[in-house]
Design a protein around this motif. Sequence first.
Motif, PDB file in Angstrom:
ATOM      1  N   PRO A 117       0.582  -1.304  -0.049  1.00  0.00           N
ATOM      2  CA  PRO A 117       0.105   0.084   0.126  1.00  0.00           C
ATOM      3  C   PRO A 117       0.711   1.481  -0.144  1.00  0.00           C
ATOM      4  CG  PRO A 117      -0.022  -1.098   2.094  1.00  0.00           C
ATOM      5  CD  PRO A 117       0.436  -2.060   1.054  1.00  0.00           C
ATOM      6  N   SER A 118       2.140   1.150   0.615  1.00  0.00           N
ATOM      7  CA  SER A 118       2.615   2.504   0.507  1.00  0.00           C
ATOM      8  C   SER A 118       4.486   1.869  -0.032  1.00  0.00           C
ATOM      9  CB  SER A 118       2.831   3.229   1.778  1.00  0.00           C
ATOM     10  OG  SER A 118       3.100   2.484   2.871  1.00  0.00           O
ATOM     11  N   THR A 148       4.116  -3.725   3.134  1.00  0.00           N
ATOM     12  CA  THR A 148       3.207  -4.884   2.611  1.00  0.00           C
ATOM     13  C   THR A 148       2.134  -5.361   3.521  1.00  0.00           C
ATOM     14  OG1 THR A 148       4.241  -6.827   3.652  1.00  0.00           O
ATOM     15  CG2 THR A 148       5.479  -5.919   1.777  1.00  0.00           C
ATOM     16  N   ASN A 149       1.101  -5.921   2.920  1.00  0.00           N
ATOM     17  CA  ASN A 149       0.020  -6.454   3.710  1.00  0.00           C
ATOM     18  C   ASN A 149       0.269  -7.805   4.110  1.00  0.00           C
ATOM     19  OD1 ASN A 149      -2.577  -4.970   3.825  1.00  0.00           O
ATOM     20  ND2 ASN A 149      -2.104  -4.884   1.645  1.00  0.00           N
ATOM     21  N   GLU A 157      -2.969  -5.538   7.731  1.00  0.00           N
ATOM     22  CA  GLU A 157      -4.400  -5.978   7.602  1.00  0.00           C
ATOM     23  C   GLU A 157      -5.338  -5.237   6.800  1.00  0.00           C
ATOM     24  OE1 GLU A 157      -5.548  -5.900  11.756  1.00  0.00           O
ATOM     25  OE2 GLU A 157      -4.610  -7.910  12.184  1.00  0.00           O
ATOM     26  N   GLY A 158      -4.855  -4.819   5.519  1.00  0.00           N
ATOM     27  CA  GLY A 158      -5.774  -4.374   4.429  1.00  0.00           C
ATOM     28  C   GLY A 158      -5.772  -2.951   4.498  1.00  0.00           C
ATOM     29  N   PHE A 159      -5.244  -2.284   5.604  1.00  0.00           N
ATOM     30  CA  PHE A 159      -5.349  -0.731   5.614  1.00  0.00           C
ATOM     31  C   PHE A 159      -4.155  -0.054   4.800  1.00  0.00           C
ATOM     32  CE2 PHE A 159      -7.710  -1.978   9.422  1.00  0.00           C
ATOM     33  CZ  PHE A 159      -8.692  -0.845   9.283  1.00  0.00           C
ATOM     34  N   ALA A 160      -4.361   1.150   4.091  1.00  0.00           N
ATOM     35  CA  ALA A 160      -3.255   1.829   3.589  1.00  0.00           C
ATOM     36  C   ALA A 160      -2.245   2.511   4.489  1.00  0.00           C
ATOM     37  CB  ALA A 160      -4.013   2.783   2.321  1.00  0.00           C
TER      38      ALA A 160
END
Length: 230
Positions: free
Chosen positions: A116-117, A131-132, A159-162
């Motif tokens: 996500p970043s 990473t997730n 856990e799926g958050f950005a």
Amino acid sequence: MLHLTDVETGKQIFSSKTEFRISALKFHPTESNVFICGGFSPEVKAWDLRTSKVLRVYKAAVQQTLDILFLPEGREFLTSTDAVSRDSADRTIVAWDFQSAAKISNQIFHERYTCPSLTLHPKESVFVAQTNGNYMALFSAQRPYRINKKKRYEGHKVEGFAVGCEFSPDGTLLVTGSSDGKVFFYNYHTSRIIRTLSAHKEACVSAIFHPVLPSLLATCDWAGEIKIWQ
């Protein structure tokens, strides 16, 4: 929509409609009139503010661009995407040539997790991908962008958050939010956790150092609360 606002006057300098929802936007590190944006689209676009037009289009076989990271000098940049199928190792992180819009490398990260970043080290030629898989991975910022298998920054939760991550201005610390509301500080060299802060009740999605006062940290959570830490 894309909007550029003058901070001092509050006036809108530039406004344009795009065909997709934008979720990532980065200015070019050396060309101040150029920025790149991506989002819910297989395309990433470079815009020129002077002409209010698209300069270049970068096409990838993905559904969404999660983050964009320019490498030093801005000749190359990385995009992270939402591709996580069995055959998606060639699309999780993609390196692009800024001028030609050609893919330089698409064999960078082979784990089956989205990133996500992305964040660049301020002094060394490396970057980190959140990473997730609940860890941050370290890569070389030079071709062929190899992963450092000896270092992994783990202990926090994504856990799926950005969840965003960032290096301290001197490059010695790596800070990240966590889906349990905490902030984690890692020693960049040893990858060990130095300390944690119980910052928010909701998921902490961003933690950023002040660019001039390195002892100040800003954090924010999923519910929209922002805090400044000394």
